[in-house]
Design an enzyme around this catalytic site. Structure first.
Site, PDB file in Angstrom:
ATOM      1  N   GLN A 134      -7.077  -4.462  10.126  1.00 51.40           N
ATOM      2  CA  GLN A 134      -6.458  -4.073  10.832  1.00 51.40           C
ATOM      3  C   GLN A 134      -6.519  -2.596  11.842  1.00 51.40           C
ATOM      4  O   GLN A 134      -5.466  -2.152  12.359  1.00 51.40           O
ATOM      5  CB  GLN A 134      -4.763  -3.810  10.141  1.00 51.40           C
ATOM      6  CG  GLN A 134      -4.435  -5.334   9.330  1.00 51.40           C
ATOM      7  CD  GLN A 134      -3.277  -4.869   8.716  1.00 51.40           C
ATOM      8  OE1 GLN A 134      -2.121  -4.552   9.489  1.00 51.40           O
ATOM      9  NE2 GLN A 134      -3.051  -5.069   7.288  1.00 51.40           N
ATOM     10  N   ASP A 158      -3.458   7.709   4.578  1.00 51.45           N
ATOM     11  CA  ASP A 158      -2.935   6.249   4.948  1.00 51.45           C
ATOM     12  C   ASP A 158      -3.492   5.943   6.144  1.00 51.45           C
ATOM     13  O   ASP A 158      -3.963   6.508   7.088  1.00 51.45           O
ATOM     14  CB  ASP A 158      -1.321   6.431   5.245  1.00 51.45           C
ATOM     15  CG  ASP A 158      -0.917   5.150   5.023  1.00 51.45           C
ATOM     16  OD1 ASP A 158      -1.496   4.176   4.592  1.00 51.45           O
ATOM     17  OD2 ASP A 158       0.307   5.006   5.586  1.00 51.45           O
ATOM     18  N   GLU A 159      -3.733   4.471   6.487  1.00 51.84           N
ATOM     19  CA  GLU A 159      -4.159   3.978   7.567  1.00 51.84           C
ATOM     20  C   GLU A 159      -5.297   4.671   7.725  1.00 51.84           C
ATOM     21  O   GLU A 159      -5.831   4.811   9.183  1.00 51.84           O
ATOM     22  CB  GLU A 159      -3.010   4.036   8.689  1.00 51.84           C
ATOM     23  CG  GLU A 159      -1.738   3.404   8.486  1.00 51.84           C
ATOM     24  CD  GLU A 159      -1.798   2.114   8.580  1.00 51.84           C
ATOM     25  OE1 GLU A 159      -2.801   1.432   8.700  1.00 51.84           O
ATOM     26  OE2 GLU A 159      -0.752   1.450   8.569  1.00 51.84           O
ATOM     27  N   LYS A 197       0.764  -1.346   0.129  1.00 51.61           N
ATOM     28  CA  LYS A 197      -0.053  -0.016  -0.049  1.00 51.61           C
ATOM     29  C   LYS A 197       0.939   1.374   0.000  1.00 51.61           C
ATOM     30  O   LYS A 197       0.500   2.194  -0.754  1.00 51.61           O
ATOM     31  CB  LYS A 197      -0.917  -0.002   1.077  1.00 51.61           C
ATOM     32  CG  LYS A 197      -0.490   0.248   2.607  1.00 51.61           C
ATOM     33  CD  LYS A 197      -1.400   0.292   3.824  1.00 51.61           C
ATOM     34  CE  LYS A 197      -0.829   0.454   4.995  1.00 51.61           C
ATOM     35  NZ  LYS A 197      -0.044   1.639   5.246  1.00 51.61           N
ATOM     36  N   THR A 198       1.913   1.180   0.745  1.00 46.62           N
ATOM     37  CA  THR A 198       2.898   2.426   0.804  1.00 46.62           C
ATOM     38  C   THR A 198       3.342   2.669  -0.602  1.00 46.62           C
ATOM     39  O   THR A 198       3.367   3.901  -1.060  1.00 46.62           O
ATOM     40  CB  THR A 198       4.275   2.261   1.765  1.00 46.62           C
ATOM     41  OG1 THR A 198       3.402   1.996   2.902  1.00 46.62           O
ATOM     42  CG2 THR A 198       4.871   3.563   1.996  1.00 46.62           C
ATOM     43  N   ARG A 227       2.547 -10.257  10.473  1.00 48.21           N
ATOM     44  CA  ARG A 227       3.740  -9.715  10.581  1.00 48.21           C
ATOM     45  C   ARG A 227       4.797 -10.755   9.925  1.00 48.21           C
ATOM     46  O   ARG A 227       6.033 -10.375   9.579  1.00 48.21           O
ATOM     47  CB  ARG A 227       4.317  -9.419  11.991  1.00 48.21           C
ATOM     48  CG  ARG A 227       3.536  -8.526  12.789  1.00 48.21           C
ATOM     49  CD  ARG A 227       3.088  -7.107  11.861  1.00 48.21           C
ATOM     50  NE  ARG A 227       1.828  -7.120  11.221  1.00 48.21           N
ATOM     51  CZ  ARG A 227       1.509  -6.535  10.171  1.00 48.21           C
ATOM     52  NH1 ARG A 227       2.468  -5.603   9.761  1.00 48.21           N
ATOM     53  NH2 ARG A 227       0.443  -6.348   9.468  1.00 48.21           N
TER      54      ARG A 227
END
Length: 725
Positions: A254, A223-224, A33-34, A601
């Site tokens: 998340q 973002d997020e 996504k980044t 993770r």
């Protein structure tokens, strides 16, 4: 433009080139996504020719903003102004620096952190002649936070002239909060809540200021986005209103900060807020093996409140995920450390590649002890090593003073909790100690009735330590520590501070000493125990560059590691019992998302561990329900779980289970209903987080909280004639 598209998959390319309108990107864990965000920013700057100063890109942490700025500069060239790649608070500071003068504040206002807030409270306590533990700072800061949940108080702070504080003798908290606001105003200090609140007040009172910022920001990306709270969402919605270009990226699976106000509904229901919005899915995972992904998918599909997606990957197959079940904590910690050594010694991996995650800080303790024993270096992220934590150091300093009477321990605890033995009195004790060649404690004992030490807690302190020195002969170490924490008032002091984590850590220290006594015999000498501990904690581990990473799951969000251990996967720990009690089904879903974050993770191998025994409250330990929610074909179990225990777990979970995916009977606010006991009433409010209707019952002339899952609530179409409204 070709350069910007290189290495992007089809969905990422679509995200990068979708520049106009309202766009929601559901980006799963490890889906790049980044990369999509930074390349889209560069695409708007390079391919469309838009100045970066006309784009706002909001992230949630300064670290993320810094990393994004670095990546963007590599793509668009370092000379461009990327100052609007920032956090919500960072953006509000920019607005206020330009426009706060309208609220009669100077542009060089002071930004206050939590320590500054506590310093202001300390001043107020001294002014009012209150003992520092009369009212707890944490509770007061929570109350101040609640007051700042809306913007009403801002009007009081921006009025010209000195703030007037009402003398409300019956409400001490209210008076303290008023004095707090007054002192804040005097130094022109704004805390983090104020930054966003003052910005809202500016925008609502001065529409031309809002319009200026709307005109400036043609493109906004966030973002997020799943971590946005109501105020942050409203701020972004206001700013995007004029040009209608809002691009949000996030993963509802998340959302792990609901307890801090984050609300996943803004991303889940994005199209209800912006009907013209389009959705792009980034569901190709570049991080994990198919086996790890299968465990994540299997777990998270039990959540109801989400946007349905299944993560896929082209990565090579790896090892099956392992669930390890130990007979006790020592066995669990031993297995984790043995496996860690195996990865390094037999497979040639680095300790840097290994992360141990846990739900709560105190869970690090039993693993830390084994790592130290095996001489494996470790780093704790986002927190202190267990034995370096303030409350643990304080507790052990009490024991050291009883055993050794040393100056370091004395200096650390003589005024904790406060005993009016401040700097000047300590200076007097030091001078006497130097002149007489004695320890600080011995001097205090000798001069305890000296005029310089009158009206202090010196006498009580000395009497307490002396009585504990006598008691140590008949008590074992764990009992002595318990007695010490109570007699000195230290436990009450921590309890007053309202910090549950610190209390949990003290309980865990006691637990560790009990285990130590059981292993080495209860008659171990206090001095021997303390020296052993000093060797453990002061062991020089800085020289080695390679360390195992240890952190809470919250701290691990956004990070990735080749090998991940999720330790302490015990029911009541994860899902956390307090979260379930307070937020019911919503709390359970958030805890499940937390477990999902932990699972995702891992890149190459994932290990989930837990053990039998008893928790600190004396409750029997059961494996977390989340382990049983994962398809059994997706993992391999090591360690035998007794069939009786599995049956017990399932009965235990059944007793506490909510009807799966039950969202109640779907009545809306304003609906008239009939209750079998309370009679007819009207739904005045709905608390979605707690899954509760607040119903005003005519017969009672009062409201009652009724579960939305209560089956015996009947909907009434029309009010009966003559019934009061």
């Amino acid at each position: 433009m070709e350069e910007l598209m290189t290495g992007l998959n089809e969905a990422q390319q679509q995200a990068v080139t979708s520049t106009e309108g309202y766009i929601r990107v559901i980006a799963g864990a490890g889906s790049g996504k980044t990369k999509a965000l930074t390349h889209r920013y560069a695409f708007i700057a390079n391919a469309l020719g838009i100045e970066p100063s006309n784009m706002l890109c909001v992230t949630f942490t300064n670290k993320a903003a810094h990393e994004m700025r670095r990546r963007v500069k590599q793509l668009i060239g370092g000379e461009q102004d990327t100052a609007f790649i920032t956090t919500y608070h960072g953006f509000c500071v920019r607005v206020l620096r330009e426009d706060i003068h309208r609220l009669f504040y100077p542009k060089n206002f002071v930004i206050m952190d939590v320590e500054d807030q506590k310093a202001v409270l300390r001043e107020i306590f001294e002014d009012l002649g209150l003992k520092l533990n009369d009212k707890t700072f944490k509770r007061l800061l929570d109350k101040i936070g609640m007051l700042k949940g809306n913007t009403h108080y801002v009007q009081q702070m921006v009025k010209r002239g000195e703030m007037i504080v009402e003398e409300a003798a019956d409400d001490l908290d209210g008076r303290i909060i008023q004095l707090y606001l007054k002192k804040q105003k005097r130094v022109f200090g704004l805390d983090f809540d104020d930054l966003i609140n003052f910005t809202f007040v500016l925008f609502s009172q001065y529409p031309e200021v809002l319009e200026k910022w709307q005109d400036r920001l043609f493109y906004i990306q966030v973002d997020e986005f799943q971590d946005s709270n109501a105020k942050q969402f409203e701020l972004i919605r206001m700013l995007a209103e004029k040009h209608g270009n809002l691009f949000v990226v996030g993963d509802p699976d998340q959302t792990i900060y609901e307890w801090r106000g984050a609300d996943p509904k803004y991303i889940v229901d994005f199209q209800e807020y912006f009907p013209s919005a389009e959705t792009i899915f980034l569901n190709r995972n570049y991080r994990s093996t198919p086996e790890i992904l299968a465990v994540g998918n299997s777990l998270i599909r039990h959540n109801y409140f989400r946007v349905n997606k299944e993560m896929v990957t082209d990565n090579e197959r790896g090892l099956k995920v392992i669930h390890y079940h130990g007979k006790d904590e020592r066995e669990e910690a031993g297995w984790i450390v043995d496996k860690t050594k195996q990865l390094v010694e037999k497979q040639g991996d680095s300790y840097n590649d290994i992360a141990i995650l846990y739900r709560a800080n105190y869970l690090s303790r039993f693993i830390e002890q084994v790592l130290i024993k095996e001489n494996i270096d470790y780093t704790i992220f986002g927190g202190f090593k267990f034995f370096d934590r303030m409350e643990i150091k304080d507790a052990l300093a009490h024991l050291r003073l009883i055993a050794f009477g040393d100056d370091l321990s004395f200096s650390r605890i003589v005024n904790v909790p406060k005993r009016q033995i401040g700097k000047k009195r300590i200076q007097f004790i030091r001078e006497r100690a130097e002149a007489e060649g004695a320890t600080l404690y011995d001097i205090l004992k000798k001069y305890v009735d000296h005029p310089r030490l009158q009206r202090t807690g010196a006498r009580i302190f000395v009497d307490t330590i002396e009585s504990l020195k006598v008691k140590r002969k008949e008590l074992n170490i764990s009992e002595l520590l318990q007695e010490t924490l109570q007699q000195t008032g230290y436990e009450a002091y921590i309890r007053e501070d309202g910090d549950q984590d610190r209390l949990d850590n003290l309980t865990e220290l006691l637990h560790s000493i009990v285990q130590y006594e059981q292993t080495l015999g209860e008659d171990i000498e206090l001095e021997e125990y303390l020296q052993m501990l000093t060797l453990y904690t002061e062991h020089d581990r800085e020289a080695q560059a390679e360390t195992v990473k240890m952190m809470t799951i919250h701290t691990a969000k956004g990070l990735e590691f080749p090998y991940v251990f999720i330790a302490g996967m015990t029911e009541g720990v994860i899902p956390n019992v307090r979260t379930l009690r307070e937020r019911k089904e919503r709390g359970l879903e958030e805890e499940r998302r937390l477990a999902y974050v932990a699972v995702t993770r891992a890149e190459k191998e994932l290990y989930m561990t837990e053990s039998e025994g008893f928790q600190s409250g004396g409750l029997q330990k059961y494996p977390s329900r989340f382990i049983f929610e994962i398809d059994e074909t997706d993992y391999q179990r090591i360690g035998l779980i007794d069939e009786g225990l599995i049956k017990e777990v399932k009965q235990y979970l059944q007793a506490y289970a909510h009807p799966e995916h039950e969202t109640g009977n779907g009545f809306e606010k304003g609906t008239r209903v009939r209750h079998p006991v309370f009679g007819e009433g009207n739904i005045e409010n709905i608390d979605e987080k707690k899954n509760i209707y607040f119903i005003y019952f005519y017969k009672l002339k009062a409201p009652r909280p009724i579960s939305r899952n209560f089956k015996n609530l009947e909907k009434l179409d029309e009010p009966q004639s003559g019934q009061q409204q």
